[in-house]
Design a protein around this motif. Structure first.
Motif, PDB file in Angstrom:
ATOM      1  N   ASP A   1       5.413  -2.863   3.934  1.00 20.29           N
ATOM      2  CA  ASP A   1       4.803  -0.707   3.916  1.00 20.29           C
ATOM      3  C   ASP A   1       5.734  -0.328   3.237  1.00 20.29           C
ATOM      4  N   ALA A   2       5.673   0.577   3.214  1.00 20.47           N
ATOM      5  CA  ALA A   2       6.090   1.513   1.524  1.00 20.47           C
ATOM      6  C   ALA A   2       7.344   2.721   1.740  1.00 20.47           C
ATOM      7  N   ASP A   3       7.275   2.635   3.219  1.00 17.90           N
ATOM      8  CA  ASP A   3       8.668   3.723   3.962  1.00 17.90           C
ATOM      9  C   ASP A   3       9.410   3.016   4.340  1.00 17.90           C
TER      10      ASP A   3
ATOM     11  N   ASN B   1      -8.436   8.231  -0.730  1.00 15.22           N
ATOM     12  CA  ASN B   1      -7.499   7.480   0.531  1.00 15.22           C
ATOM     13  C   ASN B   1      -8.976   6.520   1.095  1.00 15.22           C
TER      14      ASN B   1
ATOM     15  N   GLN C   1      -5.335   1.904   5.089  1.00 12.16           N
ATOM     16  CA  GLN C   1      -3.886   1.130   4.481  1.00 12.16           C
ATOM     17  C   GLN C   1      -4.220  -0.387   4.213  1.00 12.16           C
TER      18      GLN C   1
ATOM     19  N   LYS D   1       4.636   6.380  20.088  1.00  9.45           N
ATOM     20  CA  LYS D   1       4.082   5.400  18.886  1.00  9.45           C
ATOM     21  C   LYS D   1       3.504   4.062  19.407  1.00  9.45           C
TER      22      LYS D   1
ATOM     23  N   PRO E   1       1.189  -1.220  -0.153  1.00  5.96           N
ATOM     24  CA  PRO E   1       0.355  -0.097   0.149  1.00  5.96           C
ATOM     25  C   PRO E   1       0.960   1.513  -0.090  1.00  5.96           C
TER      26      PRO E   1
ATOM     27  N   SER F   1       4.934   9.667  10.182  1.00  2.00           N
ATOM     28  CA  SER F   1       4.371   8.361   9.974  1.00  2.00           C
ATOM     29  C   SER F   1       2.052   9.479   9.107  1.00  2.00           C
ATOM     30  N   ASN F   2       1.855   8.187   8.237  1.00  2.00           N
ATOM     31  CA  ASN F   2       0.561   8.942   7.871  1.00  2.00           C
ATOM     32  C   ASN F   2      -0.320   9.389   8.216  1.00  2.00           C
TER      33      ASN F   2
ATOM     34  N   TYR G   1       1.074   5.225   0.692  1.00  2.00           N
ATOM     35  CA  TYR G   1       0.388   6.497   0.792  1.00  2.00           C
ATOM     36  C   TYR G   1       1.049   7.141   0.610  1.00  2.00           C
TER      37      TYR G   1
ATOM     38  N   ASP H   1      -2.943   4.639  -2.455  1.00  2.00           N
ATOM     39  CA  ASP H   1      -4.738   5.143  -1.525  1.00  2.00           C
ATOM     40  C   ASP H   1      -4.244   6.253  -1.462  1.00  2.00           C
TER      41      ASP H   1
ATOM     42  N   ARG I   1      -5.343   6.324  14.103  1.00  2.00           N
ATOM     43  CA  ARG I   1      -4.476   6.235  15.365  1.00  2.00           C
ATOM     44  C   ARG I   1      -5.482   5.744  16.213  1.00  2.00           C
TER      45      ARG I   1
ATOM     46  N   GLN J   1      10.985   0.816   6.246  1.00  2.00           N
ATOM     47  CA  GLN J   1      10.301   0.202   7.395  1.00  2.00           C
ATOM     48  C   GLN J   1      10.853  -1.220   7.644  1.00  2.00           C
TER      49      GLN J   1
HETATM   50  N1  UDP Z   1      -0.634   3.403   4.338  1.00  2.00           N
HETATM   51  C1  UDP Z   1      -1.951   4.163   2.943  1.00  2.00           C
HETATM   52  N2  UDP Z   1      -3.213   4.590   3.526  1.00  2.00           N
HETATM   53  C2  UDP Z   1      -3.135   5.478   4.716  1.00  2.00           C
HETATM   54  C3  UDP Z   1      -2.373   5.292   5.126  1.00  2.00           C
HETATM   55  C4  UDP Z   1      -0.805   4.852   5.195  1.00  2.00           C
HETATM   56  O1  UDP Z   1      -1.931   2.711   2.501  1.00  2.00           O
HETATM   57  O2  UDP Z   1      -4.150   5.972   4.613  1.00  2.00           O
HETATM   58  C5  UDP Z   1       0.019   2.880   4.040  1.00  2.00           C
HETATM   59  C6  UDP Z   1       1.865   3.736   4.314  1.00  2.00           C
HETATM   60  O3  UDP Z   1       2.125   4.314   2.185  1.00  2.00           O
HETATM   61  C7  UDP Z   1       2.540   2.276   4.009  1.00  2.00           C
HETATM   62  C8  UDP Z   1       2.074   2.286   5.345  1.00  2.00           C
HETATM   63  O4  UDP Z   1       0.821   2.373   4.587  1.00  2.00           O
HETATM   64  O5  UDP Z   1       3.065   1.462   3.231  1.00  2.00           O
HETATM   65  C9  UDP Z   1       2.124   2.311   6.550  1.00  2.00           C
HETATM   66  O6  UDP Z   1       1.726   3.606   6.781  1.00  2.00           O
HETATM   67  P1  UDP Z   1       2.658   4.448   7.331  1.00  2.00           P
HETATM   68  O7  UDP Z   1       4.126   3.581   7.060  1.00  2.00           O
HETATM   69  O8  UDP Z   1       2.524   5.612   7.523  1.00  2.00           O
HETATM   70  O9  UDP Z   1       2.136   3.980   9.201  1.00  2.00           O
HETATM   71  P2  UDP Z   1       3.115   3.429  10.418  1.00  2.00           P
HETATM   72  O10 UDP Z   1       4.318   3.135   9.317  1.00  2.00           O
HETATM   73  O11 UDP Z   1       3.436   4.574  10.774  1.00  2.00           O
HETATM   74  O12 UDP Z   1       2.518   2.403  11.047  1.00  2.00           O
END
Ligand code: UDP
Ligand code: MG
Length: 310
Positions: A98-100, A75, A78, A135, A14, A208-209, A16, A47, A215, A102
């Motif tokens: 995840d896309a970021d 949107n 996730q 978090k 996903p 984070s998104n 975003y 998304d 959350r 992590q």
């Molecule tokens: N993401 C998404 N839609 C949203 C929020 C997040 O598809 O409305 C995706 C985002 O691109 C990533 C994953 O969900 O691949 C986790 O998001 P994020 O890193 O912001 O969350 P965290 O790691 O803080 O839980």
């Protein structure tokens, strides 16, 4: 190899607001996947990003036949984006990440080889979670409440990152409930589930998104859709209070007939009125939340809307 599709491994991501990490993600995934098999597909689900993520996905899909892109019409969140990606995936094995950055692409071969030793699901355990303290604190709190409410004890170190066999994906895509919390869906399904210790990266996109509110919203939704315990607690609470009221009534009657009631009692009256009204409102609210879920459920809308495909 999935006999019908010929695809061995699908990777569903996903996306975003991840324009800053996409190029590195795709490059690193590309070389990792090359080492695994030629029959791979990479499904990037945009998304509803507004930061140019979709342009990058299109460009990547043009130059690399293994990459497919979906753009949702807005949107959806996730877990809905994951659903869209799973619906499109055909591999014998499917990775969700995840896309970021992590979740490290380099861990995929490890997940796969563990899965091939007799598991249908292998989840990544983030040994040293690289998230900010508030978090981690909030998510620990959530896991506690969630475990108490639903009886499902999720390891806080486990997230969405994992590899899933086609058998599991085939069942997952049948679960069309509109309130989605992916790890709990996977847990509910069962199958042979294992974990593998993975490294966890710092978020490349920086923040984070999810804000604090979304959350909490996600957490409340997850509890409500996987547990009816709040309703049962409400009933218990009502029962205890009714019992107290009954005892109080007996005491009051006794005092009335023994003539020991002087005209007083403003304090006790006002206190019980406020307390009971608060409780009634609260319990009504809990019931209302469930009615809201039912409302969402019976509308039976699609989980997501695809605006564009590559
Ligand atoms: N993401 C998404 N839609 C949203 C929020 C997040 O598809 O409305 C995706 C985002 O691109 C990533 C994953 O969900 O691949 C986790 O998001 P994020 O890193 O912001 O969350 P965290 O790691 O803080 O839980
Ligand atoms: Mg992240």
């Amino acid at each position: 190899m999935n006999e019908k599709s010929g695809i061995f491994l699908s990777v569903v991501i996903p996306v975003y607001q991840s324009a800053s990490s996409l190029e590195a993600l795709i490059r690193r995934l590309g070389s990792v996947l090359q080492g695994i098999s030629a029959q791979v597909e990479l499904i990037l689900v945009d998304d509803g990003s507004s930061d140019g993520s979709w342009d990058l996905i299109q460009k990547a899909a043009d130059t690399d036949a293994r990459i497919r892109g979906l753009r949702l019409s807005r949107n959806f969140g996730q877990h809905h984006a994951i659903a869209a990606g799973l619906d499109a995936s055909v591999g014998e094995w499917t990775v969700v990440m995840d896309a970021d950055l992590q979740d490290l692409p380099e861990e995929i071969p490890h997940l796969l080889s563990k899965a091939q030793h007799g598991y249908e699901v292998v989840l990544g355990r983030r040994m040293h979670r690289k998230d900010v303290w508030h978090k981690t604190l909030l998510s620990t709190l959530f896991y506690r409440v969630f475990r108490y409410m639903s009886g499902f004890s999720q390891d806080p170190a486990v997230g969405n990152f994992g590899i899933y066999h086609r058998k599991v994906i085939g069942e997952l895509v049948q679960m069309r409930e509109s309130i989605r919390y992916f790890p709990a869906l996977v847990h509910w399904l069962g199958f042979r589930q294992g974990t593998f210790d993975v490294q966890h990266g710092h978020s490349v996109t920086g923040k984070s998104n999810y804000g604090f509110r979304s959350r909490v919203h996600l957490g409340v939704n997850a509890v409500l859709s996987f547990s009816d315990k709040p309703l049962r607690l409400t009933v218990k609470l009502g029962f205890v209070i009714a019992l107290m009221g009954f005892i109080f009534a007996l005491v009051t009657l006794f005092r009335y007939f023994s003539g020991s009631i002087a005209i007083q009692g403003y304090a006790s009256l006002i206190v019980s009125i406020w307390m009971l009204s608060g409780l009634i409102l609260m319990t009504l609210g809990v019931v209302g939340l469930y009615v809201g879920r039912i409302f969402d459920g019976v509308k039976n809308r699609p989980l997501y809307v695809v605006a564009q495909r590559t």
